[in-house]
Design a protein around this motif. Structure first.
Motif, short mmCIF file in Angstrom:
data_model
loop_
_atom_site.label_atom_id
_atom_site.label_comp_id
_atom_site.label_asym_id
_atom_site.label_seq_id
_atom_site.Cartn_x
_atom_site.Cartn_y
_atom_site.Cartn_z
N TYR A 32 0.78 -1.22 -0.06
CA TYR A 32 -0.01 0.08 0.01
C TYR A 32 0.80 1.31 0.00
O TYR A 32 1.78 1.30 0.70
CB TYR A 32 -0.70 -0.05 1.24
CG TYR A 32 -1.92 -0.85 1.51
CD1 TYR A 32 -1.63 -2.21 2.25
CD2 TYR A 32 -3.04 -0.86 0.74
CE1 TYR A 32 -2.39 -3.16 2.33
CE2 TYR A 32 -3.99 -2.20 0.79
CZ TYR A 32 -3.72 -3.28 1.75
OH TYR A 32 -4.52 -4.22 1.92
N SER A 33 0.39 2.20 -0.62
CA SER A 33 1.05 3.50 -0.52
C SER A 33 0.16 4.15 0.61
O SER A 33 -0.96 3.79 0.77
CB SER A 33 0.91 4.21 -1.92
OG SER A 33 -0.35 4.43 -2.46
N ASP A 52 5.17 6.16 -0.91
CA ASP A 52 5.09 5.16 -1.61
C ASP A 52 5.36 3.60 -0.94
O ASP A 52 5.66 3.89 0.32
CB ASP A 52 5.94 4.92 -2.99
CG ASP A 52 7.16 4.69 -2.79
OD1 ASP A 52 7.85 4.08 -3.91
OD2 ASP A 52 7.83 5.17 -1.83
N SER A 99 -3.68 3.28 0.18
CA SER A 99 -4.13 2.98 -1.16
C SER A 99 -3.51 1.81 -1.64
O SER A 99 -2.29 1.63 -1.56
CB SER A 99 -3.77 4.12 -1.87
OG SER A 99 -3.96 3.97 -3.28
N THR A 100 -4.34 0.99 -2.45
CA THR A 100 -3.68 -0.14 -3.28
C THR A 100 -3.08 0.23 -4.34
O THR A 100 -2.21 -0.56 -4.92
CB THR A 100 -4.75 -1.15 -3.56
OG1 THR A 100 -5.99 -0.63 -4.25
CG2 THR A 100 -5.53 -1.60 -2.32
N ARG A 101 -3.06 1.57 -4.73
CA ARG A 101 -2.44 2.04 -5.96
C ARG A 101 -0.80 2.09 -5.70
O ARG A 101 -0.45 2.35 -4.17
CB ARG A 101 -2.76 3.36 -6.32
CG ARG A 101 -4.27 3.26 -6.87
CD ARG A 101 -4.72 4.61 -7.24
NE ARG A 101 -6.08 4.55 -7.75
CZ ARG A 101 -6.82 5.62 -8.29
NH1 ARG A 101 -5.92 6.74 -8.69
NH2 ARG A 101 -7.95 5.53 -8.61
N GLY A 104 -0.80 6.74 -4.32
CA GLY A 104 -2.09 6.90 -4.19
C GLY A 104 -2.38 8.33 -4.74
O GLY A 104 -3.77 8.55 -5.41
N ALA A 110 -8.70 7.81 -4.10
CA ALA A 110 -7.49 6.90 -4.47
C ALA A 110 -7.37 5.98 -3.29
O ALA A 110 -6.68 5.13 -3.31
CB ALA A 110 -6.20 7.62 -4.84
N TYR A 111 -7.74 6.53 -2.04
CA TYR A 111 -7.51 5.50 -1.00
C TYR A 111 -8.66 4.93 -0.61
O TYR A 111 -9.91 5.00 -0.63
CB TYR A 111 -7.36 6.58 0.22
CG TYR A 111 -6.02 7.30 -0.12
CD1 TYR A 111 -6.03 8.38 -0.94
CD2 TYR A 111 -4.59 6.92 0.46
CE1 TYR A 111 -4.73 9.00 -1.29
CE2 TYR A 111 -3.55 7.56 0.13
CZ TYR A 111 -3.55 8.46 -0.78
OH TYR A 111 -2.45 9.31 -1.01
N ASP A 112 -8.25 3.57 0.04
CA ASP A 112 -9.00 2.16 0.12
C ASP A 112 -9.60 2.16 1.66
O ASP A 112 -10.70 1.88 2.03
CB ASP A 112 -8.64 1.01 -0.32
CG ASP A 112 -8.31 0.99 -1.72
OD1 ASP A 112 -7.04 1.24 -2.06
OD2 ASP A 112 -9.48 0.98 -2.80
#
Length: 124
Positions: A32-33, A52, A99-101, A104, A110-112
């Motif tokens: 995760y970021s 990141d 974030s899974t990006r 993020g 963008a955040y989960d």
């Protein structure tokens, strides 16, 4: 699922420092970021900083650049926000987010996962 718990908030005088921490639990094996956001009274939540997965790439809001430092310790599933030279306008509830990006970014969408927040109050 990932659970995030912030700590380290409090009351500090202007010019002082605080170090916020965010402890992650659950499915922390994913990469995760991590970001920090804040929300002042009667204002929209805003981006503060992001890091990141590797810890090698960071980005900051202009309002905190040079005063705040984001870091992470993946061995402890923790992210920190070192806040120096605090100003009254830094007063807000600070939130940690995952974030899974890969990175993020600055948008909340963008955040989960989000923590519950920790209050930071800077007196003048």
């Amino acid at each position: 699922q990932v659970q995030l718990v912030e700590s380290g908030g409090g009351l500090v005088q202007a010019g002082g420092s605080l170090r916020l921490s965010c402890a992650a639990s659950g499915r922390t094996s994913n990469r995760y970021s991590m970001g920090w956001f804040r929300q002042a009274p009667e204002k929209e939540r805003e981006f503060v900083a992001i890091i990141d997965w590797s810890g090698s790439v960071t980005s900051y809001a202009d309002s905190v650049k040079g005063r705040f430092t984001i870091s992470r310790d993946n061995t402890k599933n923790a992210v920190h926000l070192q806040m120096n030279t605090l100003k009254p306008e830094d007063t807000a509830v600070y939130y940690c987010a995952a974030s899974t990006r890969v990175f993020g970014g600055r948008q909340e969408t963008a955040y989960d996962y989000w923590g519950q927040g920790t209050q930071v109050t800077v007196s003048s």
